[in-house]
Design a protein around this motif. Structure first.
Motif, PDB file in Angstrom:
ATOM      1  N   GLN A  53       0.826  -1.204   0.000  1.00  0.00           N
ATOM      2  CA  GLN A  53       0.000   0.000   0.000  1.00  0.00           C
ATOM      3  C   GLN A  53       0.863   1.258   0.000  1.00  0.00           C
ATOM      4  O   GLN A  53       0.623   2.200  -0.771  1.00  0.00           O
ATOM      5  CB  GLN A  53      -0.926   0.007   1.221  1.00  0.00           C
ATOM      6  CG  GLN A  53      -2.063  -0.994   1.148  1.00  0.00           C
ATOM      7  CD  GLN A  53      -3.082  -0.747   2.235  1.00  0.00           C
ATOM      8  OE1 GLN A  53      -3.551   0.362   2.412  1.00  0.00           O
ATOM      9  NE2 GLN A  53      -3.422  -1.790   2.981  1.00  0.00           N
ATOM     10  N   HIS A  54       1.880   1.296   0.855  1.00  0.00           N
ATOM     11  CA  HIS A  54       2.718   2.484   0.949  1.00  0.00           C
ATOM     12  C   HIS A  54       3.599   2.644  -0.287  1.00  0.00           C
ATOM     13  O   HIS A  54       3.852   3.778  -0.726  1.00  0.00           O
ATOM     14  CB  HIS A  54       3.576   2.414   2.217  1.00  0.00           C
ATOM     15  CG  HIS A  54       2.780   2.546   3.485  1.00  0.00           C
ATOM     16  ND1 HIS A  54       2.233   3.740   3.886  1.00  0.00           N
ATOM     17  CD2 HIS A  54       2.424   1.635   4.417  1.00  0.00           C
ATOM     18  CE1 HIS A  54       1.583   3.565   5.027  1.00  0.00           C
ATOM     19  NE2 HIS A  54       1.681   2.302   5.368  1.00  0.00           N
TER      20      HIS A  54
ATOM     21  N   VAL B 200       9.283   3.165   3.770  1.00  0.00           N
ATOM     22  CA  VAL B 200       8.488   4.390   3.711  1.00  0.00           C
ATOM     23  C   VAL B 200       7.103   4.120   4.276  1.00  0.00           C
ATOM     24  O   VAL B 200       6.521   3.063   4.046  1.00  0.00           O
ATOM     25  CB  VAL B 200       8.395   4.907   2.248  1.00  0.00           C
ATOM     26  CG1 VAL B 200       7.757   3.889   1.337  1.00  0.00           C
ATOM     27  CG2 VAL B 200       7.661   6.236   2.194  1.00  0.00           C
ATOM     28  N   ARG B 201       6.607   5.076   5.066  1.00  0.00           N
ATOM     29  CA  ARG B 201       5.262   4.984   5.629  1.00  0.00           C
ATOM     30  C   ARG B 201       4.578   6.355   5.512  1.00  0.00           C
ATOM     31  O   ARG B 201       5.129   7.365   5.991  1.00  0.00           O
ATOM     32  CB  ARG B 201       5.292   4.563   7.099  1.00  0.00           C
ATOM     33  CG  ARG B 201       5.814   3.163   7.376  1.00  0.00           C
ATOM     34  CD  ARG B 201       4.829   2.099   6.897  1.00  0.00           C
ATOM     35  NE  ARG B 201       5.261   0.767   7.297  1.00  0.00           N
ATOM     36  CZ  ARG B 201       6.069  -0.009   6.583  1.00  0.00           C
ATOM     37  NH1 ARG B 201       6.568   0.448   5.439  1.00  0.00           N
ATOM     38  NH2 ARG B 201       6.395  -1.215   7.015  1.00  0.00           N
ATOM     39  N   PHE B 202       3.391   6.350   4.890  1.00  0.00           N
ATOM     40  CA  PHE B 202       2.560   7.554   4.847  1.00  0.00           C
ATOM     41  C   PHE B 202       1.502   7.398   5.936  1.00  0.00           C
ATOM     42  O   PHE B 202       0.488   6.716   5.734  1.00  0.00           O
ATOM     43  CB  PHE B 202       1.924   7.717   3.466  1.00  0.00           C
ATOM     44  CG  PHE B 202       2.943   7.881   2.362  1.00  0.00           C
ATOM     45  CD1 PHE B 202       3.487   9.128   2.096  1.00  0.00           C
ATOM     46  CD2 PHE B 202       3.371   6.791   1.610  1.00  0.00           C
ATOM     47  CE1 PHE B 202       4.430   9.289   1.091  1.00  0.00           C
ATOM     48  CE2 PHE B 202       4.312   6.940   0.613  1.00  0.00           C
ATOM     49  CZ  PHE B 202       4.857   8.199   0.347  1.00  0.00           C
ATOM     50  N   LEU B 203       1.765   7.977   7.097  1.00  0.00           N
ATOM     51  CA  LEU B 203       0.942   7.724   8.276  1.00  0.00           C
ATOM     52  C   LEU B 203      -0.475   8.259   8.071  1.00  0.00           C
ATOM     53  O   LEU B 203      -0.668   9.344   7.526  1.00  0.00           O
ATOM     54  CB  LEU B 203       1.570   8.363   9.508  1.00  0.00           C
ATOM     55  CG  LEU B 203       3.027   7.945   9.778  1.00  0.00           C
ATOM     56  CD1 LEU B 203       3.512   8.510  11.094  1.00  0.00           C
ATOM     57  CD2 LEU B 203       3.175   6.438   9.776  1.00  0.00           C
TER      58      LEU B 203
ATOM     59  N   ILE C 281      14.650   5.180   6.777  1.00  0.00           N
ATOM     60  CA  ILE C 281      13.247   5.112   7.203  1.00  0.00           C
ATOM     61  C   ILE C 281      12.617   6.482   6.959  1.00  0.00           C
ATOM     62  O   ILE C 281      13.116   7.498   7.450  1.00  0.00           O
ATOM     63  CB  ILE C 281      13.120   4.712   8.684  1.00  0.00           C
ATOM     64  CG1 ILE C 281      13.759   3.335   8.926  1.00  0.00           C
ATOM     65  CG2 ILE C 281      11.656   4.703   9.111  1.00  0.00           C
ATOM     66  CD1 ILE C 281      13.773   2.918  10.379  1.00  0.00           C
ATOM     67  N   ILE C 282      11.537   6.515   6.208  1.00  0.00           N
ATOM     68  CA  ILE C 282      10.851   7.762   5.861  1.00  0.00           C
ATOM     69  C   ILE C 282       9.427   7.701   6.414  1.00  0.00           C
ATOM     70  O   ILE C 282       8.657   6.803   6.056  1.00  0.00           O
ATOM     71  CB  ILE C 282      10.838   7.966   4.334  1.00  0.00           C
ATOM     72  CG1 ILE C 282      12.284   8.065   3.813  1.00  0.00           C
ATOM     73  CG2 ILE C 282      10.030   9.194   3.949  1.00  0.00           C
ATOM     74  CD1 ILE C 282      12.390   8.075   2.313  1.00  0.00           C
ATOM     75  N   LEU C 283       9.101   8.651   7.287  1.00  0.00           N
ATOM     76  CA  LEU C 283       7.785   8.703   7.922  1.00  0.00           C
ATOM     77  C   LEU C 283       7.132  10.036   7.579  1.00  0.00           C
ATOM     78  O   LEU C 283       7.608  11.092   8.003  1.00  0.00           O
ATOM     79  CB  LEU C 283       7.898   8.548   9.438  1.00  0.00           C
ATOM     80  CG  LEU C 283       8.633   7.299   9.954  1.00  0.00           C
ATOM     81  CD1 LEU C 283       8.754   7.342  11.474  1.00  0.00           C
ATOM     82  CD2 LEU C 283       7.921   6.034   9.510  1.00  0.00           C
ATOM     83  N   ASP C 284       6.072   9.985   6.815  1.00  0.00           N
ATOM     84  CA  ASP C 284       5.364  11.202   6.406  1.00  0.00           C
ATOM     85  C   ASP C 284       4.163  11.434   7.319  1.00  0.00           C
ATOM     86  O   ASP C 284       3.424  10.518   7.641  1.00  0.00           O
ATOM     87  CB  ASP C 284       4.896  11.071   4.956  1.00  0.00           C
ATOM     88  CG  ASP C 284       4.100  12.287   4.512  1.00  0.00           C
ATOM     89  OD1 ASP C 284       4.619  13.406   4.627  1.00  0.00           O
ATOM     90  OD2 ASP C 284       2.948  12.098   4.078  1.00  0.00           O
TER      91      ASP C 284
END
Length: 1674
Positions: A293-294, A369-372, A429-432
């Motif tokens: 999904q991300h 990567v995570r699009f919170l 690690i990328i956290l949006d």
């Protein structure tokens, strides 16, 4: 690839969609298959009219047309020059503008006149282009590639676009159907042939267009084969032969369509299943889905990132290797719409390449990567950390045994895993949007974010600057400003340059295909002024993009002013939506964007098309009523246009292998919600329609009403209502199939493999969301929660906790106690079903069947279990004897019950009002332990509280002798009234308090201690009305239900009746028991009777029909020692009165006015309180110094259950009739709420009280007979599980046999007696004394009984007369009677004997040699003259009784028989099943001698082979190291012998003592230690012949009947005290009054196999010689 249809083959596609959707193929897989299909026929088609042409080419074509003497005015009229194109171009003007149609463009296509006009114009334009371009091509002025753009047809253009530059993997999923028509040319003259081929007119003849035909051949026979050669494209070619006379007739067409449909369907199924199989491994992998999904979002967002900016360079430098020791996370922050998400997506996309370029190709970075907030689990900290840890562990191949339960341990695990990174395998690690994290686990305090990172780890996070104080917390943790990157608004000039750059790089999908080139764009100098003005007010990246979307469509002649561009992001988005409404229709856009916005995770294109096709308000806008036809759907073109116009704003995301349409950012969604979801009625309807879609309400061809005029939304319930008011023909004409797909919970590829399935995640995700928001509680209960497939699927995919939370959510919406009970049931079987999900149906049925009469809405789930459960578990419980496990809701009020004055139930279940002696009165929600309201009585000590019947007033009595009247709902004091006593009250200076008070609907009546007066208070106005003056001191007051009369009980057992309205004294009555005082008064308004009960329990019943002159009816003297009355209750139907005394409980029947039951307490035990169940069949009571609630059955007096309250001794019981609840108060000050319905459900289980030792089933009927080591035989009803009859004996019953019809029963006891019973009447018709019987047998023709004795001679005697046939002098053990009724086969010492039933002599025998002995033997059922036995030498023999010889011998392994427990033979004698008391099932092939060992689930206790020999049923005990969640120590398991597979298992929560099988059906009966029975049946889905229609069987009456089960009264029948016959050593002596005719004794030598001509009428009438009997062994 678009859905391509040519040669008039569109009829084919109308058939395939239904077939695929009906078979469960829908969603993303189906729409992808639809887009990968091409149909090519014999028609090439005409050239297309270009939408745009470069100015140089257009002018060249114009000149060529003039040279060819063509009239070019139509080109000049329809094409307009556009200077905004780079280079300038001519574009085709819109038809709607040119044809000057008053209707919009959508409707103009349906206008026949406009269609005809446009057809003529288009043909003329095509002619000009074709002639001019051909001329230019011949001259060489225009090359072939340029000319092709103008001369190719739509067919060639589409095929080239779809197949020309695709990968082999893509083409593998495509299919092309080519249809050739033989002898086509000869039929070209027929008018209808123009539909199938290209024709022209030459010399007044219609002939085939050879030029078009050559182009078709080149395309069909050269281009497509070239594609096939380089890929696995599926191509099918068929040849259709025309009819010699009729040409291409309708019959030929139908034949072709039918064949094409069949082939198309098979290909689609093949492609879909091949695609699905690739995804099977990831179906239950939540991490894979989360990462996918991300990544899909990352790919989408990165594609919209336009220009490299300074922030990107700063992140680039941060990610590169650094010589510094420790690193800190990098923080990117900025306001809304500043491009944070696009920037981080670009970083995630480029990071891998950056590091490889810097560090070399050997570098293998890991980018996470995570699009919170974008996924279901993305907003929870625990799931976020867990998924990141799992992804790191997989990438670095670290073994993590289990995820930590504590959230802080997860952070520690993350830190440890980050240390696994290295220089050549760095971790990024990328956290949006960390501000989207929920506040659970204090996530917004950022304690979880690692601050000091290893050298090879980089963390980039983004956040809003002013949300939840996150940026401020970041600055406290990271002080270095170099770690912060701010995204601000750009400079206007820079934005202008970006816009110019974007226009010069317009993407192909933003231009119309068919122009031949990708057109660059620009704005004119005059237009640039307004662009600059807009950019001067806002330069946010999203605003720039919105301007680009607007100016990209500007033409040079377009009038532009200062209102053409908005000045804010919000206004620009609104304008974008409004332009969509003008283009596609307001209702269509409103509903389409509304549905996408309200969906929980978005909608796929197919779902959106289906849902809009169900929406009548949308259809009525876009469909003209004259064109209504089945199926009624919107066109996919509308969806495609919507998606194209919102490209970049409506993006695609992969969720569970389905491509969903979602908003690109939260700002877009908020505006869409504001514009399209502000009307509550519309929102409710839309949620309801979405719920109907995911429920599959309109699938399978079910039609939905469409009313074009009224825009009827047409929900299911409304349609059903409309059907009643419409005439049938009109309803049918206005109902249309919308072709929506079925919505099962799972899609199964093979019905024989039910565990191989794919979950319908779309339904799982969306349905509950829309049901709750549309308020469809019935669908929520029965469509989801009570749906077995939903429960099973959730457990199977590891979502047990999610299922529980969904049930709790449904309970919060509906407050149905069935849901609460279901949740507690699932929690109790949690580990069991998670370990073995297939046992779910059996586990649920066992626990729900006992309570279904009390909780009727559980019937739906039970029927679901019957329907779908056998797919996974072949054991189906028919009657469950499992004790209900139940725990009440508890609320601690204070430290001791002494501080609690009163606890009152209310209308709302779980809401109670508690009064403490300190003056505090609180209203509590017991379930949530939430304090709702509180009243302080100003420190006045409370004596009692009461509620009026409507709960409007709360009345409080205090020690100040006042009544406080409160508004119960507002908790405000309305009035305070002082209570006064009579003159002599309180004489002598003693302080008196309020002795009691009661309420009617509008009045309060109170009296003081030792007072003769009762104060009457008006509750409405809060003032005293008058006093009732009584003869003696008042002890109790009761008002009539209608509030007209007051009955005042006094000392000397006197009652005075007053009129409440006037205060008038009407009459006074006194009981003959005048020594005590009136304890309670009961008013039976239905019978117009009053019951006075005094302090000793004596009753006086008075008729009050004439209230001024009551008449005495009955007086009951119930006095006795230590018989203080503690509680009194009148049953709900006023049929019984319960009087609970300290030492006994008495129940009176008010119909006959007699004592119905009386229960006495044990010595040194005293009752605290007792109440009746709702049906008055059970008594619920508590005892002093006991923490348990006891349940007694009135009819049998048995204590059916004992439920313990763990909070302390119970001191008080309070019953609530509103919801049939019971409140208990314990010594520790805890109040518990018990559901009386559930408690009394335990009394539905009949028990004998002793362990079941053996059981008999007659050959027919639904009765069972059990022996339990007592003096009784119990007759049970198989269907209901109730005991119907008890046959009493003088001694302990040891043996029992039945005739095959079950009409006669022969028993023996340890008092040397035998009994013959008539089972229907219960009469003991014959008794024999004299010998102790070791075994009873009955011949198969029901004529003779064999009584085996160990000490004396055994006898064969006639059942009809009791006369002896013969004596058997040898002592036999474990004997059997052969089927022919010839021999009695039994064992004695080391011999196997066959004794003649005629003479009693031994006619056949087998003796063991060498001192060996026979261990066990069995008759072969299908070959009764053959016996199988095992000897102590571990040898199996097959012995022929008739031939007296050994037929076969099989040697067993050494020491095999040391622990022999059971031995069974299959009916055909081929298999032997040996049990040795271990965990193995030993299957012995008696023909080959091979021994097969099958491992069981535990230590086998008992096993039984089915009558057909195909199934083995056994009970095993669980291993001691099993981590089970309950007391289920044993399991019932069914194994199919053919493959050794366990086809069903079911936990047994009691200790089993007996296992038996029926002969006719594969029914299982298990007897338990407490004397109860459980019945089960086996439904093997593999063998249809053995399937049982459970839903219609008698055993399911408990489920099907809506009313309560009616328990039959159990009859007890005694034995004869005097024997009819006495056996002596060799004779029998009949008594004088024996029913047997002594003269019949002369025929004692008649053979047992011969039919008898004489018998006693009373006995022989019960014998049916044609039936077969059955005896289950102990």
């Amino acid at each position: 690839m678009g859905l391509i249809t040519y040669s008039n083959d569109t009829a084919v596609l109308q058939l395939f969609h239904r077939r695929l959707t009906d078979h469960g193929y829908h969603g993303n897989a189906l729409i992808e298959c639809q887009r990968r299909v091409a149909l090519v026929g014999e028609k090439y088609g005409s050239i297309r009219i270009p939408g745009e042409v470069e100015s140089s080419e257009f002018e060249m074509i114009l000149d060529a047309a003039v040279e060819a003497t063509l009239d070019t005015r139509i080109l000049e009229e329809w094409y307009c020059r556009d200077e905004n194109a780079v280079p300038p171009a001519y574009y085709l003007k819109p038809k709607s503008e040119m044809l000057k149609n008053e209707l919009n463009a959508m409707d103009s296509t349906n206008d026949s006149q406009n269609d005809k006009t446009w057809q003529n114009i288009s043909e003329e334009i095509k002619k000009i282009f074709k002639t001019a371009v051909s001329s230019l091509q011949k001259k060489g002025t225009m090359n072939n590639n340029q000319a092709k753009r103008f001369l190719c047809s739509a067919l060639e253009d589409e095929l080239d676009f779809a197949l020309g530059k695709q990968t082999p993997a893509f083409l593998k999923k495509c299919v092309c159907y080519i249809r050739k028509i033989a002898n086509f040319d000869r039929h070209a003259k027929l008018p209808e042939m123009g539909r199938y081929m290209d024709t022209i007119v030459e010399n007044d003849k219609v002939v085939r267009n050879q030029e078009a035909h050559e182009r078709l051949i080149k395309l069909r026979d050269e281009f497509i084969p070239t594609v096939v050669a380089s890929s696995n494209l599926r191509v099918y070619t068929s040849v259709t032969h025309c009819d010699m006379k009729l040409g291409y007739s309708q019959e030929v067409e139908n034949h072709y369509v039918e064949g094409l449909c069949k082939q198309f369907y098979e290909d689609m199924v093949d492609i879909i299943q091949a695609t699905v199989q690739q995804n099977f491994d990831t179906e239950t992998d939540p991490l894979y889905d989360e990462v996918l999904q991300h990544l899909s979002l990352c790919k989408t967002y990165a594609s919209f990132y336009e220009h490299r900016c300074e922030a990107l360079d700063m992140i680039y430098k941060y990610i590169l290797p650094n010589k510094a020791g420790r690193m800190n996370p990098l923080i990117v922050y900025g306001g809304p719409c500043t491009g944070k998400t696009l920037l981080l997506a670009e970083v995630a996309k480029q990071a891998y390449a950056w590091l490889q370029k810097e560090m070399g190709p050997d570098t293998d970075p890991v980018v996470i990567v995570r699009f919170l907030g974008s996924t279901e689990v993305g907003a929870e900290l625990r799931s976020l950390l867990q998924s990141i840890c799992e992804q790191i562990a997989i990438n670095y191949r670290c073994l993590v045994h289990s995820n930590p339960h504590k959230i802080h341990d997860l952070k520690e695990l993350l830190v440890n895993l980050m240390n696994e990174s290295s220089y050549h395998r760095p971790l990024i690690i990328i956290l949006d949007a960390v501000e989207q994290l929920s506040d659970s686990d204090e996530a917004r305090k950022l304690w979880w974010l690692p601050i000091h990172l290893p050298r090879s780890v980089r963390i980039v996070v983004s956040t809003l600057p002013n949300k939840h104080g996150i940026l401020q917390k970041m600055r406290c943790l990271i002080h270095d400003e170099d770690n912060y990157v701010e995204l601000t608004q750009r400079d206007r000039k820079m934005c202008s340059q970006i816009l110019k750059h974007q226009l010069l790089k317009v993407k192909p999908n933003l231009c119309k295909r068919g122009t031949g080139k990708v057109q660059k764009r620009k704005v004119t100098s005059g237009q640039q002024i307004y662009v600059n003005e807009a950019l001067a007010k806002c330069t946010l990246p999203m605003f720039v993009n919105l301007i680009f979307r607007e100016v990209m469509h500007w033409r040079s002649h377009k009038d532009v002013d200062d209102s053409s561009l908005c000045v804010t992001v919000h206004e620009s988005i609104e304008k974008l939506f409004w332009s969509l409404e003008n283009k596609l229709g307001s209702r269509f856009v409103l509903r389409a964007l509304g549905y996408i916005s309200m969906a929980k995770t978005g909608l796929s294109e197919m779902e959106l098309e289906d849902i809009l096709s169900l929406d009548n308000s949308v259809l009525s806008e876009i469909i003209v009523s004259t064109n209504l036809q089945n199926p009624l759907r919107i066109s996919y073109i509308l969806i495609a246009k919507l998606k194209e116009d919102l490209n970049g704003y409506l993006v695609e995301r992969q969720v569970r292998n389905v491509t969903l349409l979602v908003w690109a950012n939260r700002h877009l969604q908020l505006i869409a919600q504001k514009l399209y979801l502000s009307n509550e009625e519309d929102v409710h309807q839309m949620h309801s329609l979405l719920a109907e879609y995911f429920l599959g309400v309109w699938s399978g061809g079910r039609r939905k009403i469409f009313n074009c005029e009224s825009n009827n939304f047409g929900s299911l319930d409304k349609n059903q209502m409309n059907l009643k008011h419409c005439e049938k023909p009109s309803v049918e004409q206005s109902s249309f199939d919308r072709q929506t797909p079925e919505q099962p919970w799972v899609f199964q590829c093979n019905s024989l493999e039910p565990d191989i399935f794919f979950v319908n995640h779309r339904k799982m995700t969306e349905l509950l969301h829309h049901l709750t928001r549309s308020g469809r509680t019935e669908d929520l209960m029965f469509g989801v929660i009570m749906n077995f497939s939903w429960l099973y699927t959730m457990i199977k995919i590891g979502q047990f906790d999610k299922a529980l939370s969904d049930i709790d959510l449904a309970y919060n919406y509906s407050q149905e106690k069935e849901l609460k009970f279901l949740a507690s049931t699932l929690r109790s079987i949690r580990l069991k079903v998670m370990k073995n999900p297939s046992s779910l149906s059996a586990e649920l049925q066992q626990r729900l069947l006992p309570v279904v009469t009390s909780l009727p809405k559980l019937r739906h789930l039970l029927l679901e279990c019957d329907k779908d459960g056998p797919k996974y578990c072949s054991i189906v419980p028919l009657h469950s004897s499992m004790d209900v496990t139940y725990s009440p809701e508890r609320l601690p009020l204070c430290s001791s019950y002494m501080q609690i004055v009163e606890v009152l139930p209310t209308f709302s279940p779980g809401i109670v009002i508690a009064a403490l002696e300190n003056g505090s009165i609180s209203t509590w929600d017991v379930e949530t332990r939430q304090l709702l309201r509180q009243i302080d009585t100003a420190h006045a000590v409370v004596l009692g509280i009461k509620l009026t019947s409507d709960e409007k007033y709360l009345v409080v009595a205090t020690t100040k002798n006042t009544l406080l009247v409160y508004d119960n709902h507002k908790s405000c004091l309305l009035s305070e009234v002082e209570i006064k006593g009579s003159k002599h009250c309180g004489a002598g200076g003693a302080v008196t308090f309020i002795n009691g008070f009661t309420l009617s609907s509008n009045h309060a009546l109170a009296w003081l201690e030792a007072s003769k007066d009762v104060n009457v208070i008006d509750l409405l106005f809060g003032w005293p009305l008058y006093q009732f003056h009584c003869w003696y001191e008042v002890t109790c007051v009761q008002c009539s239900p209608d509030g007209v009369y007051a009955f005042c009980g006094q000392y000397l057992n006197t009652t005075t009746i007053f009129n409440l309205g006037s205060g008038e004294k009407l009459s006074t009555v006194t009981s003959e028991f005048s020594g005590g005082f009136v304890k309670s008064i009961l008013i039976l308004d239905t019978l117009q009777e009053m019951v006075m009960i005094d302090n000793e329990g004596n009753l006086s019943v008075w008729n009050t029909e004439e209230v001024t002159n009551p008449r005495i009816i009955e007086d009951f003297d119930c006095s006795g020692e230590d018989n203080e009355v503690v509680s009194i209750e009148l049953s709900e139907d006023q049929s019984a009165i319960l009087i609970c005394k300290a030492k006994s409980i008495e129940v009176l029947d008010t119909g006959l006015w007699k004592m119905a039951e009386k229960f006495k307490a044990k010595r040194n035990e005293r009752f605290v309180s007792a109440v009746l169940s709702k049906t008055a069949e059970c008594i619920v009571a508590s005892m002093e110094n006991s923490s348990s609630i006891f349940v007694w059955r009135r009819d049998s007096g048995q204590c059916m259950a004992s439920l313990e309250d763990i909070s302390g001794y119970i001191v008080k019981l309070v019953k609530s009739n509103h919801h049939n609840l019971l409140l208990s108060l314990t010594t520790s000050g805890v109040v518990s709420i018990w559901d009386v319905d559930i408690i009394t459900a335990m009394s539905n289980i009949d028990k004998t009280g002793k362990p079941i030792q053996s059981l008999l089933l007659p050959g027919r009927g639904e009765l069972m007979y059990t022996l339990d080591g007592s003096e009784a035989v119990h007759k049970w009803n198989f269907s209901t599980g109730f005991i119907e009859t008890v046959f009493k004996h003088e001694g302990i019953v040891e043996n029992c046999v039945l005739t095959s019809s079950g009409d006669l029963m022969v028993t023996s006891d340890d008092k040397c007696s035998q009994y013959v019973w008539h089972t229907a009447t219960g009469e003991n018709i014959f008794r024999i004394n004299g010998q102790k019987i070791s075994q009873l047998l009955i011949t198969h023709n029901d004529q003779f009984v064999v009584s085996l004795c160990e000490q004396n001679a055994s006898r064969v005697w006639r059942l009809a007369t009791g006369h002896k046939v013969c004596n058997i002098l040898v002592a036999l053990q474990n004997a059997f009677i052969t089927t022919a009724n010839t021999f009695l086969v039994g064992m004695t010492k080391n011999k196997l004997l066959a004794v003649s039933l005629w003479s009693g002599s031994v006619t056949k025998k087998f003796c063991c040699d060498d001192g060996t002995s026979i261990v066990n033997f069995k008759l072969i059922p299908d070959c009764p003259d053959y016996v199988v036995f095992i000897t102590s030498t571990e040898t199996v023999y097959i012995w022929s009784v008739a031939e007296e010889s050994i037929c076969r011998r099989v040697q067993l392994p050494t020491n095999f028989l040391k622990t022999l427990e059971d031995f069974q033979i299959s009916p055909n004698g081929k298999l032997g099943i040996v049990s040795r008391g271990d965990e193995n099932i030993n299957v012995l092939d008696l023909h080959s001698g091979k021994l097969r060992i099958v491992h069981a689930s535990g230590v086998i206790w008992r096993q039984r082979l089915s009558r057909d020999g195909r199934y083995l049923v056994y009970i095993c005990f669980q291993n001691g190291d099993d981590d089970d969640d309950s007391v289920a120590a044993s399991s019932l398991i069914v194994m199919r012998l053919a493959d050794g597979k366990s086809i069903g298992s079911c936990s047994l929560y009691k200790t089993p003592t007996f296992l038996g099988l029926s002969q006719r059906h594969l029914n299982i009966i298990v007897g338990f230690e407490d004397g109860s029975l459980g019945t089960y049946t086996v439904v093997d889905r593999v063998d249809a012949a053995l399937k049982i229609n459970i839903a219609t069987s008698n055993s399911r009456q408990i489920v099907n009947n809506a009313s309560q089960k009616v328990r039959p009264k159990c009859g007890t029948f005694p034995f004869k005290t005097l024997a009819d016959c006495v056996w002596r050593e060799s004779t029998e002596v009949f008594s004088r009054d024996s029913p047997i005719n002594v003269s019949d004794s002369g025929e004692a030598d008649t053979t047992p196999t011969k039919k008898q001509n004489y018998c006693s009428d009373r006995v022989s009438s019960a014998i049916d010689c044609k039936s077969q009997g059955f005896l289950s062994e102990n």
